[in-house]
Design an enzyme around this catalytic site. Structure first.
Site, short mmCIF file in Angstrom:
data_model
loop_
_atom_site.label_atom_id
_atom_site.label_comp_id
_atom_site.label_asym_id
_atom_site.label_seq_id
_atom_site.Cartn_x
_atom_site.Cartn_y
_atom_site.Cartn_z
N TYR A 1 -5.58 17.13 -6.80
CA TYR A 1 -5.15 16.20 -7.95
C TYR A 1 -4.54 16.49 -9.02
O TYR A 1 -3.63 16.30 -9.35
CB TYR A 1 -6.56 15.42 -8.54
N THR B 1 -10.53 2.93 -17.39
CA THR B 1 -10.11 2.27 -16.54
C THR B 1 -11.27 2.34 -15.22
O THR B 1 -12.16 2.62 -15.45
CB THR B 1 -8.73 2.90 -15.89
N ASN C 1 2.72 4.02 -11.44
CA ASN C 1 1.34 4.33 -11.75
C ASN C 1 0.29 4.39 -10.97
O ASN C 1 -0.73 5.05 -10.97
CB ASN C 1 0.99 3.18 -12.83
N ASP D 1 0.90 -1.17 -0.13
CA ASP D 1 0.06 0.01 -0.16
C ASP D 1 0.86 1.20 0.04
O ASP D 1 1.55 1.47 0.99
CB ASP D 1 -0.88 -0.14 1.25
#
Length: 276
Positions: A167, A202, A105, A78
């Protein structure tokens, strides 16, 4: 030599970098990460698959091994936790089992505008998108520089180029960090590149609880095609990859548009679609 690296070298004269032999991919069980794993395994490269879900990792590793005959190692970690990052750092630093390509990624999105998202979730995002990328890139490139070969792909987003909350800010950091590190390591045999896709089909939006019904069809990219273009650009020595001509054109417009206008547009788009 075989595989994508050999083909890319045949196309791009003057590159003096050997074929990759082993790749470590974080966030490997879905989306762009899974596409990287499929492509690299198909081209004959051993893979180290990193994600949180151990069962899903083992299933993926078995499939890649059986289909392509490569070694597929599983590392459950994690990256929102120090111990998870440390476990991957240790694997990257293992000189007896060198990693020639790192694909950072792993990532996620939070639904909601600034002050609507819990601070713990914002900090967790920065841990995964920034701290993990910094630490893993450092561990990988230190070993690669000793061997004078290797590559790192840090997956960012076109959201890096517009004002779009935590983000977008975290992905902007990924781009700036990657290009700066690439410049510092120039001539070392180690290549770094930031990959900035747009909307890709995705599990990203579903996991974040974001709807996608209103996203125009032309804005969607295919993960396998994104990976193909990314590997080609890495072989060419580029430090930034914006896959697909449509998004390249959009980014050209972004560079010319007033920043205040972009802020308003990206805010409305974020409420409607979530981050790319």
């Amino acid at each position: 030599m075989r595989g994508w690296w050999a083909r890319a070298r045949a196309k791009v004269r003057g590159t003096n970098v050997p074929r990759m032999t082993s790749a470590l991919i974080t966030g490997a069980t879905a989306g762009i990460g899974a596409a990287f794993a499929r492509r690299l395994a198909a081209d004959g490269h051993d893979v180290v698959l990193v994600a949180r879900d151990a069962d899903r990792l083992r299933e993926q590793a078995t499939e890649l091994h059986d289909r392509h005959g490569v070694e597929a190692e599983v590392l459950s970690a994690d990256l929102a936790a120090d111990e998870g990052i440390a476990a991957v750092e240790a694997r990257l630093a293992d000189r007896k089992r060198p990693v020639d390509l790192l694909v950072n990624n792993a990532g996620f999105g939070n639904k909601g505008r600034f002050l609507e998202v819990a601070m713990a979730d914002e900090l967790r995002m920065l841990k995964v998108h920034c701290e993990a990328v910094l630490r893993l890139t450092s561990a990988a490139t230190e070993a690669m520089r000793e061997r004078r070969r290797g590559g790192v792909v840090n997956v960012a987003s076109v959201a890096a180029f517009v004002p779009r909350g935590t983000y977008g800010a975290s992905k902007a950091w990924v781009v700036q960090f990657t290009q700066g590190a690439a410049r510092d390591l120039a001539g070392s045999g180690v290549r770094l590149m930031a990959l900035c896709p747009g909307f890709v089909r995705t599990e990203f939006h579903e996991r974040a609880g974001m709807g996608t019904d209103n996203i125009p069809g032309w804005m969607w990219l295919d993960a396998d095609k994104v990976v193909s273009e990314a590997l080609t650009d890495l072989a060419r020595g580029r430090t930034l990859c914006v896959p697909d001509p449509r998004y390249k054109a959009l980014m050209g417009v972004v560079k010319l548009a007033p920043r205040g206008l972009l802020g308003g547009v990206s805010s409305r788009a974020g409420r409607k679609y979530g981050p790319a």
